[in-house]
Design a protein around this motif. Structure first.
Motif, mmCIF file in Angstrom:
data_model
loop_
_atom_site.group_PDB
_atom_site.id
_atom_site.type_symbol
_atom_site.label_atom_id
_atom_site.label_comp_id
_atom_site.label_asym_id
_atom_site.label_seq_id
_atom_site.Cartn_x
_atom_site.Cartn_y
_atom_site.Cartn_z
ATOM 1 N N SER A 9 0.831 -1.300 0.015
ATOM 2 C CA SER A 9 0.179 0.037 0.039
ATOM 3 C C SER A 9 0.991 1.164 0.046
ATOM 4 N N GLN A 10 1.967 1.160 0.460
ATOM 5 C CA GLN A 10 2.890 2.277 0.660
ATOM 6 C C GLN A 10 3.633 2.398 -0.769
ATOM 7 N N THR A 11 3.573 1.695 -1.778
ATOM 8 C CA THR A 11 4.330 1.712 -3.146
ATOM 9 C C THR A 11 3.156 2.311 -3.913
ATOM 10 N N PRO A 12 3.781 3.027 -5.202
ATOM 11 C CA PRO A 12 3.090 3.855 -5.956
ATOM 12 C C PRO A 12 1.827 3.159 -6.715
ATOM 13 N N GLU A 13 1.951 1.842 -6.649
ATOM 14 C CA GLU A 13 0.960 1.206 -7.452
ATOM 15 C C GLU A 13 -0.156 0.866 -6.289
ATOM 16 N N GLY A 14 0.018 0.890 -5.177
ATOM 17 C CA GLY A 14 -1.165 0.753 -4.038
ATOM 18 C C GLY A 14 -1.689 -0.589 -3.964
ATOM 19 N N LEU A 15 -2.932 -0.678 -3.327
ATOM 20 C CA LEU A 15 -3.532 -1.812 -3.558
ATOM 21 C C LEU A 15 -4.821 -1.937 -4.356
ATOM 22 N N THR A 16 -5.113 -3.274 -4.662
ATOM 23 C CA THR A 16 -6.344 -3.261 -5.314
ATOM 24 C C THR A 16 -7.555 -3.177 -4.499
ATOM 25 N N SER A 17 -8.813 -3.101 -5.115
ATOM 26 C CA SER A 17 -9.775 -3.150 -4.174
ATOM 27 C C SER A 17 -10.095 -4.685 -3.170
ATOM 28 N N GLU A 18 -9.772 -5.367 -4.067
ATOM 29 C CA GLU A 18 -9.836 -6.868 -3.345
ATOM 30 C C GLU A 18 -8.762 -6.721 -2.191
ATOM 31 N N GLU A 19 -7.486 -6.219 -2.488
ATOM 32 C CA GLU A 19 -6.477 -6.422 -1.490
ATOM 33 C C GLU A 19 -6.866 -5.321 -0.442
ATOM 34 N N LYS A 20 -7.564 -4.400 -0.726
ATOM 35 C CA LYS A 20 -7.981 -3.431 0.330
ATOM 36 C C LYS A 20 -8.795 -4.390 1.412
ATOM 37 N N GLU A 21 -9.802 -5.012 0.774
ATOM 38 C CA GLU A 21 -10.801 -5.652 1.487
ATOM 39 C C GLU A 21 -10.258 -6.909 2.237
ATOM 40 N N GLU A 22 -9.194 -7.797 1.657
ATOM 41 C CA GLU A 22 -8.331 -8.458 2.267
ATOM 42 C C GLU A 22 -7.552 -8.053 3.389
ATOM 43 N N GLN A 23 -7.258 -6.895 3.458
ATOM 44 C CA GLN A 23 -6.391 -6.205 4.404
ATOM 45 C C GLN A 23 -7.411 -5.743 5.554
ATOM 46 N N ALA A 24 -8.323 -5.354 5.188
ATOM 47 C CA ALA A 24 -9.546 -5.137 6.523
ATOM 48 C C ALA A 24 -9.946 -6.282 7.045
ATOM 49 N N LYS A 25 -9.982 -7.249 6.460
ATOM 50 C CA LYS A 25 -10.448 -8.775 6.929
ATOM 51 C C LYS A 25 -9.686 -9.149 7.881
#
Length: 75
Positions: A15-31
Motif C-alpha cells: 500500500s505504500q508503493t506507487p501502485e497501491g492496493l487493489t480493491s480486493e486487496e483492501k478488502e483482504e487487508q481490512a478482513k
C-alpha cells in the motif's frame, strides 16, 4: 496467526508503493486486520480473566469472575 501477520505486513508495504492496493486487496487487508484485532482482544481478555488479587482481609478474588463475565453496554 503468524501467516496472518505476515500477509498484513505484505499488504501494508504494498500500500505504500506507487501502485497501491487493489480493491480486493483492501478488502483482504481490512478482513485480516479484523481477525488480528479480535485475536489480540480474546488473548487479553483471557489473561485479564485469570488475574487474582488478595484483599486486605486475606481472601483471594478472581477479577475475571467479578468483572470479566459482564456484558458490555454500548453508548
Amino acid at each position: 496467526m503468524e501467516e496472518t501477520i505476515k500477509r498484513i505486513n505484505e499488504l501494508y508495504h504494498k500500500s505504500q508503493t506507487p501502485e497501491g492496493l487493489t480493491s480486493e486487496e483492501k478488502e483482504e487487508q481490512a478482513k485480516l486486520r479484523g481477525i488480528y484485532i479480535e485475536s489480540v482482544r480474546r488473548n487479553l481478555r483471557g489473561q485479564l480473566n485469570n488475574i487474582d488479587i488478595q484483599n486486605p482481609d486475606g481472601t483471594i478474588e478472581n477479577l475475571g469472575e467479578k468483572y470479566g463475565n459482564k456484558k458490555r453496554t454500548t453508548h
